[in-house]
Write a protein that holds these residues in place. Structure first.
Motif, PDB file in Angstrom:
ATOM      1  N   ALA A  84       0.859  -1.185   0.000  1.00 16.21           N
ATOM      2  CA  ALA A  84       0.000   0.000   0.000  1.00 16.21           C
ATOM      3  C   ALA A  84       0.896   1.236   0.000  1.00 16.21           C
ATOM      4  O   ALA A  84       1.720   1.403   0.895  1.00 16.21           O
ATOM      5  CB  ALA A  84      -0.915  -0.006   1.217  1.00 16.21           C
ATOM      6  N   ILE A  85       0.737   2.094  -1.019  1.00 16.79           N
ATOM      7  CA  ILE A  85       1.612   3.250  -1.207  1.00 16.79           C
ATOM      8  C   ILE A  85       0.778   4.535  -1.133  1.00 16.79           C
ATOM      9  O   ILE A  85       0.035   4.849  -2.063  1.00 16.79           O
ATOM     10  CB  ILE A  85       2.352   3.160  -2.559  1.00 16.79           C
ATOM     11  CG1 ILE A  85       3.066   1.808  -2.685  1.00 16.79           C
ATOM     12  CG2 ILE A  85       3.321   4.328  -2.709  1.00 16.79           C
ATOM     13  CD1 ILE A  85       3.633   1.537  -4.063  1.00 16.79           C
ATOM     14  N   PRO A  86       0.903   5.286  -0.040  1.00 14.74           N
ATOM     15  CA  PRO A  86       0.140   6.527   0.071  1.00 14.74           C
ATOM     16  C   PRO A  86       0.740   7.643  -0.791  1.00 14.74           C
ATOM     17  O   PRO A  86       1.889   7.540  -1.239  1.00 14.74           O
ATOM     18  CB  PRO A  86       0.225   6.872   1.556  1.00 14.74           C
ATOM     19  CG  PRO A  86       1.382   6.123   2.095  1.00 14.74           C
ATOM     20  CD  PRO A  86       1.649   4.971   1.173  1.00 14.74           C
ATOM     21  N   PRO A  87      -0.008   8.716  -1.011  1.00 13.98           N
ATOM     22  CA  PRO A  87       0.514   9.855  -1.764  1.00 13.98           C
ATOM     23  C   PRO A  87       1.814  10.362  -1.156  1.00 13.98           C
ATOM     24  O   PRO A  87       1.999  10.331   0.067  1.00 13.98           O
ATOM     25  CB  PRO A  87      -0.593  10.906  -1.646  1.00 13.98           C
ATOM     26  CG  PRO A  87      -1.833  10.142  -1.347  1.00 13.98           C
ATOM     27  CD  PRO A  87      -1.383   8.948  -0.543  1.00 13.98           C
ATOM     28  N   GLY A  88       2.732  10.815  -2.032  1.00 16.63           N
ATOM     29  CA  GLY A  88       3.983  11.420  -1.592  1.00 16.63           C
ATOM     30  C   GLY A  88       5.131  10.457  -1.399  1.00 16.63           C
ATOM     31  O   GLY A  88       6.276  10.887  -1.294  1.00 16.63           O
TER      32      GLY A  88
END
Length: 117
Positions: A84-88
């Motif tokens: 899971a890769i969040p924004p930024g």
């Protein structure tokens, strides 16, 4: 009433992306606030991040020595792992792999910010 959709991802023409090539689906499905991508990642994938997108990678196939790099930290991956890769978060895949990417909100190519290779 909304109608279900059935999509054969292999029938969608691939488009170039920083990782390799992606087949993007569901951009026209108003009931889902995102897109789903079948992405073939090449060894020369580029570091990049997104200002607004969250991406969920589901590793389908990968090289034995494949890894994901998140903000400079490499973590080995194997089939059926989820990332899971969040924004930024600056990220790239290392090694060849095929991944299913769930992108929220709907993918917008202007939200992709390239880093160095």
């Amino acid at each position: 009433m909304a109608q279900p959709q059935i999509v054969d991802l292999t029938e969608i023409p691939p488009v170039a992306c920083p990782c390799g090539s992606a087949r993007r689906a569901l951009s026209d499905f108003a009931e889902f606030p995102g897109t789903v991508h079948l992405t073939d990642i090449v060894a020369s994938a580029h570091r990049h991040h997104h200002e607004h997108h969250t991406e969920i990678y589901v590793i389908l196939q990968c090289d034995d020595d494949a890894a994901i790099e998140l903000d400079g930290v490499r973590t080995p991956v194997s089939p059926l792992m989820l990332v899971a890769i969040p924004p930024g978060v600056v990220h790239r895949a290392i090694g060849e792999m095929r991944v299913l990417i769930i992108c929220h909100p709907e993918f917008d190519p202007t939200d992709e910010v390239l880093g160095e290779a």
